[in-house]
Scaffold this motif. Sequence first.
Motif, PDB file in Angstrom:
ATOM      1  N   PHE A 130       0.671  -1.059  -0.028  1.00 16.97           N
ATOM      2  CA  PHE A 130       0.046   0.242   0.364  1.00 16.97           C
ATOM      3  C   PHE A 130       1.048   1.263   0.368  1.00 16.97           C
ATOM      4  CE2 PHE A 130      -2.454  -3.236   2.433  1.00 16.97           C
ATOM      5  CZ  PHE A 130      -4.311  -3.202   1.219  1.00 16.97           C
ATOM      6  N   ASN A 131       0.264   2.270   0.129  1.00 18.49           N
ATOM      7  CA  ASN A 131       0.504   3.816  -0.398  1.00 18.49           C
ATOM      8  C   ASN A 131       1.270   3.727   1.193  1.00 18.49           C
ATOM      9  OD1 ASN A 131      -0.944   5.256   1.370  1.00 18.49           O
ATOM     10  ND2 ASN A 131      -2.402   4.925  -0.224  1.00 18.49           N
ATOM     11  N   ARG A 132       2.259   5.074   1.429  1.00  9.81           N
ATOM     12  CA  ARG A 132       3.503   4.996   2.596  1.00  9.81           C
ATOM     13  C   ARG A 132       2.085   5.849   3.757  1.00  9.81           C
ATOM     14  NH1 ARG A 132       8.216   9.551   2.542  1.00  9.81           N
ATOM     15  NH2 ARG A 132       8.733   7.496   0.888  1.00  9.81           N
ATOM     16  N   PHE A 133       0.615   6.628   3.813  1.00  7.39           N
ATOM     17  CA  PHE A 133       0.997   6.718   4.815  1.00  7.39           C
ATOM     18  C   PHE A 133      -0.601   5.206   5.038  1.00  7.39           C
ATOM     19  CE2 PHE A 133      -3.309   8.165   6.988  1.00  7.39           C
ATOM     20  CZ  PHE A 133      -3.137   9.149   7.758  1.00  7.39           C
ATOM     21  N   THR A 134      -0.389   4.602   4.318  1.00 12.56           N
ATOM     22  CA  THR A 134      -1.641   3.235   4.816  1.00 12.56           C
ATOM     23  C   THR A 134      -0.168   1.927   5.888  1.00 12.56           C
ATOM     24  OG1 THR A 134      -3.081   2.987   2.985  1.00 12.56           O
ATOM     25  CG2 THR A 134      -2.707   1.517   4.735  1.00 12.56           C
ATOM     26  N   VAL A 135       1.029   2.184   5.311  1.00 11.66           N
ATOM     27  CA  VAL A 135       2.297   1.238   5.898  1.00 11.66           C
ATOM     28  C   VAL A 135       2.249   2.271   6.788  1.00 11.66           C
ATOM     29  CG1 VAL A 135       3.695   1.029   5.925  1.00 11.66           C
ATOM     30  CG2 VAL A 135       2.920   0.928   3.879  1.00 11.66           C
ATOM     31  N   MET A 136       1.914   3.337   7.462  1.00 10.37           N
ATOM     32  CA  MET A 136       1.733   4.026   8.948  1.00 10.37           C
ATOM     33  C   MET A 136       0.956   3.343   9.707  1.00 10.37           C
ATOM     34  SD  MET A 136       4.894   5.329   8.695  1.00 10.37           S
ATOM     35  CE  MET A 136       5.534   5.784  10.477  1.00 10.37           C
ATOM     36  N   CYS A 137       0.133   3.648   9.373  1.00 13.85           N
ATOM     37  CA  CYS A 137      -1.149   3.528   9.673  1.00 13.85           C
ATOM     38  C   CYS A 137      -1.177   1.456  10.142  1.00 13.85           C
ATOM     39  CB  CYS A 137      -2.705   3.935   9.344  1.00 13.85           C
ATOM     40  SG  CYS A 137      -2.934   5.397   9.048  1.00 13.85           S
ATOM     41  N   GLY A 138      -0.584   1.106   9.455  1.00 12.44           N
ATOM     42  CA  GLY A 138      -0.655  -1.003   9.859  1.00 12.44           C
ATOM     43  C   GLY A 138       0.179  -0.738  11.425  1.00 12.44           C
ATOM     44  N   PHE A 139       1.375   0.163  11.204  1.00  9.68           N
ATOM     45  CA  PHE A 139       2.071   0.070  12.049  1.00  9.68           C
ATOM     46  C   PHE A 139       1.720   0.822  13.072  1.00  9.68           C
ATOM     47  CE2 PHE A 139       6.105  -0.747   8.778  1.00  9.68           C
ATOM     48  CZ  PHE A 139       5.897  -2.298   8.919  1.00  9.68           C
ATOM     49  N   ALA A 140       1.041   1.621  13.524  1.00 12.61           N
ATOM     50  CA  ALA A 140       0.443   1.855  14.316  1.00 12.61           C
ATOM     51  C   ALA A 140      -0.418   0.561  15.052  1.00 12.61           C
ATOM     52  CB  ALA A 140      -0.408   3.479  13.902  1.00 12.61           C
ATOM     53  N   SER A 141      -0.726   0.307  14.404  1.00 15.29           N
ATOM     54  CA  SER A 141      -2.211  -1.046  14.890  1.00 15.29           C
ATOM     55  C   SER A 141      -1.359  -1.403  15.923  1.00 15.29           C
ATOM     56  CB  SER A 141      -2.747  -1.793  14.171  1.00 15.29           C
ATOM     57  OG  SER A 141      -1.807  -2.483  13.332  1.00 15.29           O
ATOM     58  N   LEU A 142       0.217  -1.585  16.082  1.00 19.78           N
ATOM     59  CA  LEU A 142       0.158  -2.799  16.847  1.00 19.78           C
ATOM     60  C   LEU A 142       0.321  -2.150  17.951  1.00 19.78           C
ATOM     61  CD1 LEU A 142       3.813  -3.494  14.643  1.00 19.78           C
ATOM     62  CD2 LEU A 142       1.558  -4.645  14.774  1.00 19.78           C
ATOM     63  N   ILE A 143       0.319  -1.095  18.938  1.00 18.23           N
ATOM     64  CA  ILE A 143       0.113  -0.626  19.971  1.00 18.23           C
ATOM     65  C   ILE A 143      -0.699  -1.228  20.651  1.00 18.23           C
ATOM     66  CG2 ILE A 143      -0.282   1.023  21.578  1.00 18.23           C
ATOM     67  CD1 ILE A 143       1.727   2.939  18.674  1.00 18.23           C
ATOM     68  N   VAL A 144      -1.736  -1.338  19.713  1.00 16.95           N
ATOM     69  CA  VAL A 144      -3.061  -1.587  20.450  1.00 16.95           C
ATOM     70  C   VAL A 144      -2.947  -2.654  20.415  1.00 16.95           C
ATOM     71  CG1 VAL A 144      -5.332  -1.778  19.985  1.00 16.95           C
ATOM     72  CG2 VAL A 144      -4.229   0.084  20.096  1.00 16.95           C
ATOM     73  N   VAL A 145      -2.028  -4.124  19.612  1.00 12.82           N
ATOM     74  CA  VAL A 145      -2.357  -5.985  19.445  1.00 12.82           C
ATOM     75  C   VAL A 145      -1.472  -6.022  20.637  1.00 12.82           C
ATOM     76  CG1 VAL A 145      -1.379  -7.130  18.267  1.00 12.82           C
ATOM     77  CG2 VAL A 145      -3.266  -5.182  17.182  1.00 12.82           C
ATOM     78  N   VAL A 146      -0.368  -5.071  21.213  1.00  6.73           N
ATOM     79  CA  VAL A 146      -0.226  -5.830  21.941  1.00  6.73           C
ATOM     80  C   VAL A 146      -0.308  -5.867  24.112  1.00  6.73           C
ATOM     81  CG1 VAL A 146       2.296  -4.988  23.168  1.00  6.73           C
ATOM     82  CG2 VAL A 146       2.627  -5.113  20.445  1.00  6.73           C
ATOM     83  N   ILE A 147      -1.238  -4.716  23.688  1.00  7.60           N
ATOM     84  CA  ILE A 147      -1.816  -4.144  24.720  1.00  7.60           C
ATOM     85  C   ILE A 147      -2.694  -5.171  25.296  1.00  7.60           C
ATOM     86  CG2 ILE A 147      -2.734  -3.024  26.009  1.00  7.60           C
ATOM     87  CD1 ILE A 147      -1.213  -0.372  24.712  1.00  7.60           C
ATOM     88  N   TYR A 148      -3.751  -5.306  24.248  1.00  7.20           N
ATOM     89  CA  TYR A 148      -4.709  -6.192  24.011  1.00  7.20           C
ATOM     90  C   TYR A 148      -4.828  -7.580  25.391  1.00  7.20           C
ATOM     91  CZ  TYR A 148      -8.991  -9.130  23.599  1.00  7.20           C
ATOM     92  OH  TYR A 148      -9.642  -9.879  24.000  1.00  7.20           O
ATOM     93  N   PRO A 149      -4.299  -7.955  25.278  1.00 11.26           N
ATOM     94  CA  PRO A 149      -3.757  -9.315  25.551  1.00 11.26           C
ATOM     95  C   PRO A 149      -3.805  -9.089  27.440  1.00 11.26           C
ATOM     96  CG  PRO A 149      -3.417  -9.795  23.857  1.00 11.26           C
ATOM     97  CD  PRO A 149      -2.830  -8.326  24.040  1.00 11.26           C
ATOM     98  N   PHE A 150      -3.513  -7.844  27.737  1.00 12.99           N
ATOM     99  CA  PHE A 150      -3.402  -7.356  28.636  1.00 12.99           C
ATOM    100  C   PHE A 150      -4.661  -7.227  29.761  1.00 12.99           C
ATOM    101  CE2 PHE A 150       0.960  -7.948  27.377  1.00 12.99           C
ATOM    102  CZ  PHE A 150       1.500  -8.674  28.361  1.00 12.99           C
ATOM    103  N   MET A 151      -5.588  -6.672  28.720  1.00 15.62           N
ATOM    104  CA  MET A 151      -6.268  -5.799  29.499  1.00 15.62           C
ATOM    105  C   MET A 151      -7.715  -6.306  30.170  1.00 15.62           C
ATOM    106  SD  MET A 151      -7.579  -2.853  25.917  1.00 15.62           S
ATOM    107  CE  MET A 151      -8.840  -1.876  27.597  1.00 15.62           C
ATOM    108  N   LYS A 152      -7.728  -7.464  30.108  1.00 16.62           N
ATOM    109  CA  LYS A 152      -8.843  -8.652  30.766  1.00 16.62           C
ATOM    110  C   LYS A 152      -7.997  -8.979  32.228  1.00 16.62           C
ATOM    111  CE  LYS A 152      -7.365 -12.639  28.883  1.00 16.62           C
ATOM    112  NZ  LYS A 152      -7.541 -13.243  27.616  1.00 16.62           N
ATOM    113  N   ARG A 153      -7.057  -8.329  32.647  1.00 18.71           N
ATOM    114  CA  ARG A 153      -6.407  -8.713  34.048  1.00 18.71           C
ATOM    115  C   ARG A 153      -6.900  -7.328  34.886  1.00 18.71           C
ATOM    116  NH1 ARG A 153      -3.042 -11.290  30.444  1.00 18.71           N
ATOM    117  NH2 ARG A 153      -2.353 -12.999  31.465  1.00 18.71           N
ATOM    118  N   TYR A 154      -7.163  -5.940  34.096  1.00 18.38           N
ATOM    119  CA  TYR A 154      -7.102  -4.888  34.908  1.00 18.38           C
ATOM    120  C   TYR A 154      -8.663  -4.075  35.460  1.00 18.38           C
ATOM    121  CZ  TYR A 154      -2.253  -5.704  34.858  1.00 18.38           C
ATOM    122  OH  TYR A 154      -0.515  -6.337  35.243  1.00 18.38           O
TER     123      TYR A 154
END
Length: 305
Positions: A130-154
Amino acid sequence: MTESGRVADATGNWVDGLAPAYTRPYLRLARLDRPIGSWLLLMPCWWSVGLAGMRTDHFPSLWHIILFFIGAFAMRGAGCTWNDLVDRDLDALVERTRSRPIPSKQVTVAQATIFMLAQALIGFIVLIQFNRFTVMCGFASLIVVVIYPFMKRYTYWPQIGLGLAFSWGALMGWPATFGRLDAPALVLYAGSIAWVIGYDTIYAHQDRDDDALIGIKSTALLFGQNTAPMLASCYAAAIVLIGIAGLMAGGGFIFGLGLIAFAAHLAWQVLRLDVNDPAHCLKQFKSNRDAGLILFGAMLLEAAV
């Protein structure tokens, strides 16, 4: 563990019956024995592509549709593997999940980590098409993906975390066409989050009793027997927000019919819901793929006509 290493809630599928034995634990880690999650991750991507198509009055790029399909299955697999790595000790305590490949010792932590990275690499190869802007949007999603599994603990609202992650595709299809984010995509993202909170609450009712025993939190436990009105609220918000996004993108009569059909499907789920029947909850949860496809089909027709 169930017979032949099968995962307790995923028996009788193509992985169990057709895949070579040595591949089965990895296919189960990627949830290819239960692809519904990949379809649900894909829906906001396709909706965003459809939204862009309505704005341009042209049928969306078939190449983009294919890329999002491959990327959704690859990244769903990587995300599930990450989730299983983080939750391996908790999964061993829950009846439905103790037969998963890591807690049941079908694969080691090191093997699962390598497999996760391989799936992420496929997702990366798809993303850079995809274009550069879409690539950057995709990388930004990793923050949420990494955090999600821990949320049900808190928090009793891990479904919000899943909504943020699973709806990210709503922010991808639009910039893949225009190279930027505009209001329709952002409103679509908000609507998709409300949809995800709703259907994942249904899903969480399968594990409600086990979660309460081991201290895992969810909206299923928070809402309890009030799930139906709360689910109706989430779905109503989703319908309104997605409708606004479609109108902002130039959606007309065909999109409106699709939105009505989508709303009818969600209303059917609420009216039929039995939170005390795990098998029924799983069936209702899975039906959201059909709801998503109805809406996407209407977007494609609107763009084409």
